[in-house]
Design a protein around this motif. Sequence first.
Motif, PDB file in Angstrom:
ATOM      1  N   SER A 171       0.639  -1.186   0.136  1.00 41.18           N
ATOM      2  CA  SER A 171       0.188   0.334  -0.023  1.00 41.18           C
ATOM      3  C   SER A 171       0.985   1.444  -0.333  1.00 41.18           C
ATOM      4  CB  SER A 171      -0.734  -0.083   1.240  1.00 41.18           C
ATOM      5  OG  SER A 171      -2.054  -0.765   1.624  1.00 41.18           O
ATOM      6  N   TYR A 172       1.893   1.437   0.282  1.00 39.62           N
ATOM      7  CA  TYR A 172       3.236   2.477   0.028  1.00 39.62           C
ATOM      8  C   TYR A 172       4.180   2.093  -0.602  1.00 39.62           C
ATOM      9  CZ  TYR A 172      -0.057   3.487   4.310  1.00 39.62           C
ATOM     10  OH  TYR A 172      -1.536   3.057   5.091  1.00 39.62           O
ATOM     11  N   ASP A 173       5.178   3.477  -0.797  1.00 43.65           N
ATOM     12  CA  ASP A 173       6.232   3.491  -1.535  1.00 43.65           C
ATOM     13  C   ASP A 173       7.380   3.291  -0.534  1.00 43.65           C
ATOM     14  OD1 ASP A 173       8.127   3.705  -2.953  1.00 43.65           O
ATOM     15  OD2 ASP A 173       8.041   5.400  -3.711  1.00 43.65           O
ATOM     16  N   PHE A 174       7.953   2.270  -0.066  1.00 52.26           N
ATOM     17  CA  PHE A 174       9.173   2.138   0.934  1.00 52.26           C
ATOM     18  C   PHE A 174       9.964   2.602   0.761  1.00 52.26           C
ATOM     19  CE2 PHE A 174       5.666  -0.246   2.654  1.00 52.26           C
ATOM     20  CZ  PHE A 174       5.525   0.142   3.802  1.00 52.26           C
ATOM     21  N   SER A 175      10.868   3.064  -1.045  1.00 53.45           N
ATOM     22  CA  SER A 175      11.797   3.076  -1.944  1.00 53.45           C
ATOM     23  C   SER A 175      12.708   3.880  -0.522  1.00 53.45           C
ATOM     24  CB  SER A 175      11.291   3.988  -2.885  1.00 53.45           C
ATOM     25  OG  SER A 175      10.687   3.015  -3.053  1.00 53.45           O
ATOM     26  N   GLY A 176      13.672   3.971   0.100  1.00 49.27           N
ATOM     27  CA  GLY A 176      14.793   4.841   0.516  1.00 49.27           C
ATOM     28  C   GLY A 176      14.908   4.684   2.255  1.00 49.27           C
ATOM     29  N   LYS A 177      13.466   3.103   2.486  1.00 49.90           N
ATOM     30  CA  LYS A 177      13.172   3.498   3.987  1.00 49.90           C
ATOM     31  C   LYS A 177      14.207   2.282   4.678  1.00 49.90           C
ATOM     32  CE  LYS A 177       8.504   5.921   3.693  1.00 49.90           C
ATOM     33  NZ  LYS A 177       9.145   6.820   3.343  1.00 49.90           N
ATOM     34  N   THR A 178      14.437   1.920   5.831  1.00 46.74           N
ATOM     35  CA  THR A 178      15.140   1.176   6.646  1.00 46.74           C
ATOM     36  C   THR A 178      13.959   0.231   6.731  1.00 46.74           C
ATOM     37  OG1 THR A 178      17.247   2.059   6.750  1.00 46.74           O
ATOM     38  CG2 THR A 178      16.816   0.552   8.403  1.00 46.74           C
ATOM     39  N   LEU A 197       8.089 -11.210   2.569  1.00 45.21           N
ATOM     40  CA  LEU A 197       7.400  -9.453   3.017  1.00 45.21           C
ATOM     41  C   LEU A 197       8.604  -8.393   1.648  1.00 45.21           C
ATOM     42  CD1 LEU A 197       6.862  -8.472   6.470  1.00 45.21           C
ATOM     43  CD2 LEU A 197       5.069  -9.313   3.973  1.00 45.21           C
ATOM     44  N   ALA A 198       9.759  -8.906   2.060  1.00 41.60           N
ATOM     45  CA  ALA A 198      10.975  -7.659   1.158  1.00 41.60           C
ATOM     46  C   ALA A 198      10.626  -7.748  -0.127  1.00 41.60           C
ATOM     47  CB  ALA A 198      12.492  -8.398   1.448  1.00 41.60           C
ATOM     48  N   ASP A 199      10.614  -9.010  -0.749  1.00 41.57           N
ATOM     49  CA  ASP A 199      10.190  -9.104  -2.290  1.00 41.57           C
ATOM     50  C   ASP A 199       8.692  -8.316  -2.598  1.00 41.57           C
ATOM     51  OD1 ASP A 199      11.840 -10.895  -2.337  1.00 41.57           O
ATOM     52  OD2 ASP A 199      10.820 -12.340  -2.015  1.00 41.57           O
ATOM     53  N   LEU A 200       8.064  -7.755  -1.317  1.00 44.14           N
ATOM     54  CA  LEU A 200       7.247  -6.650  -1.895  1.00 44.14           C
ATOM     55  C   LEU A 200       7.295  -5.763  -1.973  1.00 44.14           C
ATOM     56  CD1 LEU A 200       4.074  -8.581  -0.077  1.00 44.14           C
ATOM     57  CD2 LEU A 200       4.648  -9.739  -2.675  1.00 44.14           C
ATOM     58  N   THR A 201       8.573  -5.166  -2.438  1.00 46.74           N
ATOM     59  CA  THR A 201       9.082  -3.705  -1.997  1.00 46.74           C
ATOM     60  C   THR A 201      10.454  -3.500  -2.456  1.00 46.74           C
ATOM     61  OG1 THR A 201      10.670  -4.434  -0.377  1.00 46.74           O
ATOM     62  CG2 THR A 201       8.608  -3.885   0.615  1.00 46.74           C
ATOM     63  N   ASP A 202      10.627  -1.964  -3.313  1.00 46.23           N
ATOM     64  CA  ASP A 202      11.451  -1.992  -3.690  1.00 46.23           C
ATOM     65  C   ASP A 202      12.144  -0.589  -3.122  1.00 46.23           C
ATOM     66  OD1 ASP A 202      11.001  -3.736  -6.686  1.00 46.23           O
ATOM     67  OD2 ASP A 202       9.343  -2.048  -7.159  1.00 46.23           O
ATOM     68  N   GLY A 203      13.393  -1.211  -2.917  1.00 46.87           N
ATOM     69  CA  GLY A 203      13.750   0.510  -3.390  1.00 46.87           C
ATOM     70  C   GLY A 203      14.409   0.847  -1.626  1.00 46.87           C
ATOM     71  N   ALA A 204      13.700  -0.194  -1.120  1.00 51.41           N
ATOM     72  CA  ALA A 204      13.827  -0.278   0.849  1.00 51.41           C
ATOM     73  C   ALA A 204      15.549  -1.856   0.997  1.00 51.41           C
ATOM     74  CB  ALA A 204      12.746  -0.364   1.514  1.00 51.41           C
ATOM     75  N   GLU A 205      15.799  -0.864   2.288  1.00 47.68           N
ATOM     76  CA  GLU A 205      16.955  -1.443   3.039  1.00 47.68           C
ATOM     77  C   GLU A 205      16.177  -2.152   4.361  1.00 47.68           C
ATOM     78  OE1 GLU A 205      20.576  -0.900   6.320  1.00 47.68           O
ATOM     79  OE2 GLU A 205      19.959   0.648   4.951  1.00 47.68           O
ATOM     80  N   TRP A 206      16.162  -3.723   4.330  1.00 42.14           N
ATOM     81  CA  TRP A 206      16.156  -4.643   4.869  1.00 42.14           C
ATOM     82  C   TRP A 206      16.969  -4.380   6.460  1.00 42.14           C
ATOM     83  CZ3 TRP A 206      10.440  -6.587   5.811  1.00 42.14           C
ATOM     84  CH2 TRP A 206       9.786  -5.739   5.189  1.00 42.14           C
ATOM     85  N   ILE A 207      16.526  -4.993   7.430  1.00 40.81           N
ATOM     86  CA  ILE A 207      17.426  -5.208   8.476  1.00 40.81           C
ATOM     87  C   ILE A 207      17.170  -6.941   8.948  1.00 40.81           C
ATOM     88  CG2 ILE A 207      18.558  -4.767  10.898  1.00 40.81           C
ATOM     89  CD1 ILE A 207      19.782  -2.582   8.619  1.00 40.81           C
ATOM     90  N   PRO A 208      17.483  -7.637   8.929  1.00 41.98           N
ATOM     91  CA  PRO A 208      17.298  -8.920  10.042  1.00 41.98           C
ATOM     92  C   PRO A 208      16.649  -9.089  10.855  1.00 41.98           C
ATOM     93  CG  PRO A 208      19.772  -8.893   9.481  1.00 41.98           C
ATOM     94  CD  PRO A 208      19.182  -7.947   8.800  1.00 41.98           C
ATOM     95  N   GLY A 209      15.619  -9.745  10.929  1.00 39.37           N
ATOM     96  CA  GLY A 209      14.519  -9.112  12.203  1.00 39.37           C
ATOM     97  C   GLY A 209      14.935 -10.240  13.381  1.00 39.37           C
ATOM     98  N   GLN A 210      14.136 -10.404  14.170  1.00 40.80           N
ATOM     99  CA  GLN A 210      14.135 -10.931  15.107  1.00 40.80           C
ATOM    100  C   GLN A 210      12.769 -11.915  16.173  1.00 40.80           C
ATOM    101  OE1 GLN A 210      16.591 -11.752  16.992  1.00 40.80           O
ATOM    102  NE2 GLN A 210      15.811 -13.377  18.823  1.00 40.80           N
ATOM    103  N   ARG A 211      12.560 -12.972  16.884  1.00 39.46           N
ATOM    104  CA  ARG A 211      11.110 -13.319  17.055  1.00 39.46           C
ATOM    105  C   ARG A 211      11.573 -12.352  18.499  1.00 39.46           C
ATOM    106  NH1 ARG A 211       9.928 -16.619  20.949  1.00 39.46           N
ATOM    107  NH2 ARG A 211       8.009 -17.687  21.518  1.00 39.46           N
ATOM    108  N   LEU A 212      10.100 -11.967  18.857  1.00 42.86           N
ATOM    109  CA  LEU A 212      10.234 -11.427  20.060  1.00 42.86           C
ATOM    110  C   LEU A 212       9.143 -11.927  21.419  1.00 42.86           C
ATOM    111  CD1 LEU A 212      10.377  -7.538  19.783  1.00 42.86           C
ATOM    112  CD2 LEU A 212      12.766  -9.432  20.541  1.00 42.86           C
ATOM    113  N   ASP A 213       9.320 -12.780  22.667  1.00 38.93           N
ATOM    114  CA  ASP A 213       8.275 -12.826  23.393  1.00 38.93           C
ATOM    115  C   ASP A 213       7.398 -12.164  23.518  1.00 38.93           C
ATOM    116  OD1 ASP A 213       7.584 -14.920  24.620  1.00 38.93           O
ATOM    117  OD2 ASP A 213       7.253 -13.215  26.852  1.00 38.93           O
ATOM    118  N   GLY A 214       5.808 -12.235  23.366  1.00 32.19           N
ATOM    119  CA  GLY A 214       5.136 -11.458  23.975  1.00 32.19           C
ATOM    120  C   GLY A 214       5.265 -10.579  25.660  1.00 32.19           C
TER     121      GLY A 214
END
Length: 235
Positions: A171-178, A197-214
């Motif tokens: 729904s948004y343009d994430f170009s240039g965003k981290t 999810l990264a495959d759905l965006t262009d021009g964004a920098e993706w940082i490796p994610g993490q599972r966090l406990d609720g």
Amino acid sequence: MKKITAVLLTLVMAVSLMACSGNTQTSETESSNPESSQAEETSAPESQETNSEAEGDTAQTNAAAGDTETEENKILVAFFSATNTTQGVAEQMADGLGADLYEIVPEEPYTDADLDYNDDNSRSTMEMNDPTVRPAISGSVENMEQYDLVFLGYPIWWGETPRIVSTFMESYDFSGKTIVPFCTSGGSGIGSSAENLADLTDGAEWIPGQRLDGGSSQDEIMEWVNSLGLDVTGE
């Protein structure tokens, strides 16, 4: 008689000389005063110039401070949470970062029956079995372009990201965003969900994610955030 007349003339001449001398001193004194006044008038513009320079320096300082504020990264924590587990983590994170918070709200809320993974005909099961499904979202992020850094939170459903998060990403343009993904789950890690999810965006920098406990505390959450080496203010 002639002697008396001579003495009187001498006295008159002396008085006249004294009067002339007094007038001369007065004139000299009066002529010196305008020079003094002129000197004061001349110094006044110099004082005004000094004040103007000081005001100019202050304006430049304020402008520099404004530039510094403008250069600071704007952060958004966006999340989807069907059972409020991810919501708790997202709220703690946004508070620790001083970031804006946005909840991805489905137009049609999920019921307990919709979330029954044991039912092959439940809404969530059918959505996860069809990668093309894009559930509608209620509302939107205002001025998405202002954000430089986006933390994206979601639960893990059937080892993947809920399809509604895909709706959000498209729904948004994430170009240039981290973008920094994080998830909650009963035990599964973040897996390949972020990569998909990264495959759905262009021009964004993706940082490796993490599972966090609720049930993670804010200190625990911010410890992970700060370990990413990003330019954020979390402590």
